[in-house]
Design an enzyme around this catalytic site. Sequence first.
Site, mmCIF file in Angstrom:
data_model
loop_
_atom_site.group_PDB
_atom_site.id
_atom_site.type_symbol
_atom_site.label_atom_id
_atom_site.label_comp_id
_atom_site.label_asym_id
_atom_site.label_seq_id
_atom_site.Cartn_x
_atom_site.Cartn_y
_atom_site.Cartn_z
ATOM 1 N N GLU A 90 28.208 28.949 38.414
ATOM 2 C CA GLU A 90 26.924 29.345 37.842
ATOM 3 C C GLU A 90 26.369 30.635 38.448
ATOM 4 O OE1 GLU A 90 24.646 25.776 38.353
ATOM 5 O OE2 GLU A 90 25.275 24.980 36.411
ATOM 6 N N GLU A 121 42.936 14.332 48.735
ATOM 7 C CA GLU A 121 41.948 14.644 49.765
ATOM 8 C C GLU A 121 42.406 14.261 51.165
ATOM 9 O OE1 GLU A 121 38.773 11.035 50.026
ATOM 10 O OE2 GLU A 121 38.841 12.069 48.106
#
Length: 308
Positions: A90, A121
């Site tokens: 953004e 992960e």
Amino acid sequence: MMGGGMAGGIESLLTEQRNPASQSIDGASLEEMLSIINDEDAKVAGAVRAEIPQIARAVEAISQAFERDGRLFYMGAGTSGRLGVLDASECPPTFNVPPEQVQGIMAGGEAALARATEASEDDPAAGVRDLKAHGFTSLDVLVGIAASGRTPYVLGAVREARRLGAVTVGISCTQNSELAAIVDIAITPLCGPEIVTGSTRMKAGTATKLVLNMLSTGSMIRTGHVYGNLMVNVQPRNAKLLDRAQRIVRDAAGVTTNEAARVLDRSGNIVKTAIVMARTGLEKKPAEDLLAHSGGRVARALKEHSHK
């Protein structure tokens, strides 16, 4: 789950505790259920506020990195990674910065944005590889994100960034985490146990989003991408954005909408240049030169002009 961690000792984490307020939530009426969730969410802003001194240190470090052409990297797994990618994505449309300036990296890559790949992960070496693949250097800042503060993927990347001599920041939501212990700046909003036990996409995720908003927006404000509270780097590429740009020039310069439209057109549709032109009476080239001399900061350019 949001950015989990290693086996052993997980049940002792704050983010894994049972929340007394929601222990009977499955038997509550719909409105009671939602009220419990809302009451818990209301605690998040206060937990983030308590971390403002550390967040300010991080914003200062990121701003300094931007000033020397460094970049900001977010790294996480699961929800943590997705939130970092979201905030990074953004920044270009909001502040007209190149996409390379703020980057989000998550365990499992782009495929993990839509489909959970939780096993990825657990590999610290993968974090190191991904950081290297993006050309991370000592000029950059790494923000590691892990609600548990113990995600191996994130810890591996943070240790590599430290080895390179870069500034490291850690966002976690539990006390005395391994992540907080190894970073230069630890941001630790303690939101308490989740409504659904261990579902850290909820309060911990909300806290993380608030912190990321502050890191990116604060850094962009500090480096001149905002004038007052106006998005002066907006690029009027369509009708909606052109209208917004005209209103920004109007409000920043104190002129009519028609005058703002005219000066914006004369500036080549560059909002910052148009504001300086309207406020000073300068033509395009002198206004551009003044902005360049002021590091692209409208307020500084106007102050310099007023002192001439």
